[in-house]
Design a protein around this motif. Structure first.
Motif, PDB file in Angstrom:
ATOM      1  N   LEU A 119     -82.151 -73.111 -25.879  1.00 40.50           N
ATOM      2  CA  LEU A 119     -82.085 -74.389 -25.170  1.00 40.50           C
ATOM      3  C   LEU A 119     -82.409 -74.221 -23.685  1.00 40.50           C
ATOM      4  CD1 LEU A 119     -79.045 -75.866 -27.075  1.00 40.50           C
ATOM      5  CD2 LEU A 119     -81.373 -76.806 -27.076  1.00 40.50           C
ATOM      6  N   ASP A 120     -82.064 -73.065 -23.093  1.00 39.87           N
ATOM      7  CA  ASP A 120     -82.482 -72.774 -21.714  1.00 39.87           C
ATOM      8  C   ASP A 120     -84.010 -72.788 -21.622  1.00 39.87           C
ATOM      9  OD1 ASP A 120     -80.033 -72.521 -20.396  1.00 39.87           O
ATOM     10  OD2 ASP A 120     -79.890 -70.356 -20.789  1.00 39.87           O
ATOM     11  N   GLU A 121     -84.658 -72.176 -22.607  1.00 41.81           N
ATOM     12  CA  GLU A 121     -86.126 -72.178 -22.648  1.00 41.81           C
ATOM     13  C   GLU A 121     -86.646 -73.600 -22.791  1.00 41.81           C
ATOM     14  OE1 GLU A 121     -87.631 -69.505 -25.648  1.00 41.81           O
ATOM     15  OE2 GLU A 121     -86.259 -67.914 -25.018  1.00 41.81           O
ATOM     16  N   GLY A 122     -85.947 -74.388 -23.602  1.00 41.13           N
ATOM     17  CA  GLY A 122     -86.353 -75.782 -23.783  1.00 41.13           C
ATOM     18  C   GLY A 122     -86.262 -76.579 -22.496  1.00 41.13           C
ATOM     19  N   VAL A 123     -85.201 -76.357 -21.730  1.00 37.44           N
ATOM     20  CA  VAL A 123     -85.049 -77.050 -20.444  1.00 37.44           C
ATOM     21  C   VAL A 123     -86.209 -76.671 -19.531  1.00 37.44           C
ATOM     22  CG1 VAL A 123     -83.634 -77.216 -18.349  1.00 37.44           C
ATOM     23  CG2 VAL A 123     -82.543 -77.275 -20.591  1.00 37.44           C
ATOM     24  N   ALA A 124     -86.533 -75.390 -19.477  1.00 33.09           N
ATOM     25  CA  ALA A 124     -87.648 -74.938 -18.631  1.00 33.09           C
ATOM     26  C   ALA A 124     -88.973 -75.539 -19.122  1.00 33.09           C
ATOM     27  CB  ALA A 124     -87.716 -73.414 -18.626  1.00 33.09           C
ATOM     28  N   ARG A 132     -85.935 -85.721 -20.959  1.00 30.98           N
ATOM     29  CA  ARG A 132     -85.873 -84.717 -22.030  1.00 30.98           C
ATOM     30  C   ARG A 132     -85.067 -83.499 -21.580  1.00 30.98           C
ATOM     31  NH1 ARG A 132     -91.926 -83.528 -23.550  1.00 30.98           N
ATOM     32  NH2 ARG A 132     -91.961 -83.207 -21.322  1.00 30.98           N
ATOM     33  N   GLY A 133     -85.284 -83.080 -20.348  1.00 30.15           N
ATOM     34  CA  GLY A 133     -84.555 -81.921 -19.818  1.00 30.15           C
ATOM     35  C   GLY A 133     -83.064 -82.172 -19.772  1.00 30.15           C
ATOM     36  N   HIS A 134     -82.683 -83.389 -19.401  1.00 27.99           N
ATOM     37  CA  HIS A 134     -81.264 -83.747 -19.372  1.00 27.99           C
ATOM     38  C   HIS A 134     -80.681 -83.692 -20.789  1.00 27.99           C
ATOM     39  CE1 HIS A 134     -77.501 -85.665 -18.347  1.00 27.99           C
ATOM     40  NE2 HIS A 134     -77.719 -86.530 -19.321  1.00 27.99           N
ATOM     41  N   ARG A 135     -81.427 -84.224 -21.764  1.00 22.97           N
ATOM     42  CA  ARG A 135     -80.965 -84.242 -23.152  1.00 22.97           C
ATOM     43  C   ARG A 135     -80.788 -82.816 -23.684  1.00 22.97           C
ATOM     44  NH1 ARG A 135     -84.323 -88.095 -24.976  1.00 22.97           N
ATOM     45  NH2 ARG A 135     -85.951 -86.620 -25.504  1.00 22.97           N
ATOM     46  N   VAL A 136     -81.762 -81.952 -23.408  1.00 22.42           N
ATOM     47  CA  VAL A 136     -81.685 -80.564 -23.875  1.00 22.42           C
ATOM     48  C   VAL A 136     -80.567 -79.824 -23.132  1.00 22.42           C
ATOM     49  CG1 VAL A 136     -82.950 -78.385 -24.092  1.00 22.42           C
ATOM     50  CG2 VAL A 136     -84.115 -80.555 -24.575  1.00 22.42           C
ATOM     51  N   SER A 137     -80.416 -80.068 -21.852  1.00 19.14           N
ATOM     52  CA  SER A 137     -79.339 -79.442 -21.063  1.00 19.14           C
ATOM     53  C   SER A 137     -77.965 -79.839 -21.587  1.00 19.14           C
ATOM     54  CB  SER A 137     -79.424 -79.858 -19.586  1.00 19.14           C
ATOM     55  OG  SER A 137     -80.560 -79.347 -18.982  1.00 19.14           O
TER      56      SER A 137
END
Length: 166
Positions: A119-124, A132-137
């Motif tokens: 999920l860290d990779e997803g945020v990046a 989207r970054g907020h949702r993944v975070s």
């Protein structure tokens, strides 16, 4: 019904027990566990002596030996059942320990870590400041929370088990 005391009856002999087994298995299946392992797990949970043979499971659940084999293989692989033999017997018995459920739940540390790393990779990848970054975070933070809290919950559960009934 058998003349044996209720604590020694086979679960197949008791309609209320079979009803419980099927109802509990359905809930497990709805939560994502495959149907046959859910049924076998529920039957093992109420086994009068803590374990059952493959034949016992097939008779109790009215399923094929192949279905039993696949279900117990799955349960053993995920740490929710154990195989053993009683002294002097040649048949395997399958068991669920008293701590099986919380052990299975708490042994997810590696899974939580892998999820958080990915999920860290997803945020990046999607951008930290995007929707989207907020949702993944948010999902990553939830798994971090679970990873931190799960051992504390298990510790509290173990303390409660050791405490005399109140």
């Amino acid at each position: 019904m058998s003349s044996r005391p209720q604590s020694q009856r086979d679960p197949a002999e008791d309609d209320a027990v079979l009803h419980f087994v099927e109802k509990f298995a359905l809930i497990l299946a709805d939560a994502g566990m495959p149907r046959m392992p859910a049924r076998v797990s529920a039957a093992l949970l109420v086994a009068h002596d803590g374990g059952m043979t493959a034949g016992d499971l097939a008779r109790t659940l009215q399923i094929s030996p192949a279905a039993v084999s696949g279900a117990v293989r799955y349960l053993i692989q995920v740490g929710m059942a154990k195989r053993g033999r009683r002294p002097g017997e040649r048949r395997d018995h399958y068991f669920i320990d008293d701590d099986t459920w919380y052990s299975a739940i708490t042994q997810r540390e590696q899974l939580f870590q892998a999820l958080c790393d990915t999920l860290d990779e997803g945020v990046a990848a999607v951008g930290r400041d995007s929707v989207r970054g907020h949702r993944v975070s948010e999902l990553r933070d939830f798994f971090r929370f679970l990873a931190k809290e799960m051992p504390l919950l298990v510790e509290r559960w173990q303390e409660q088990r050791r405490s005399p009934a109140q």
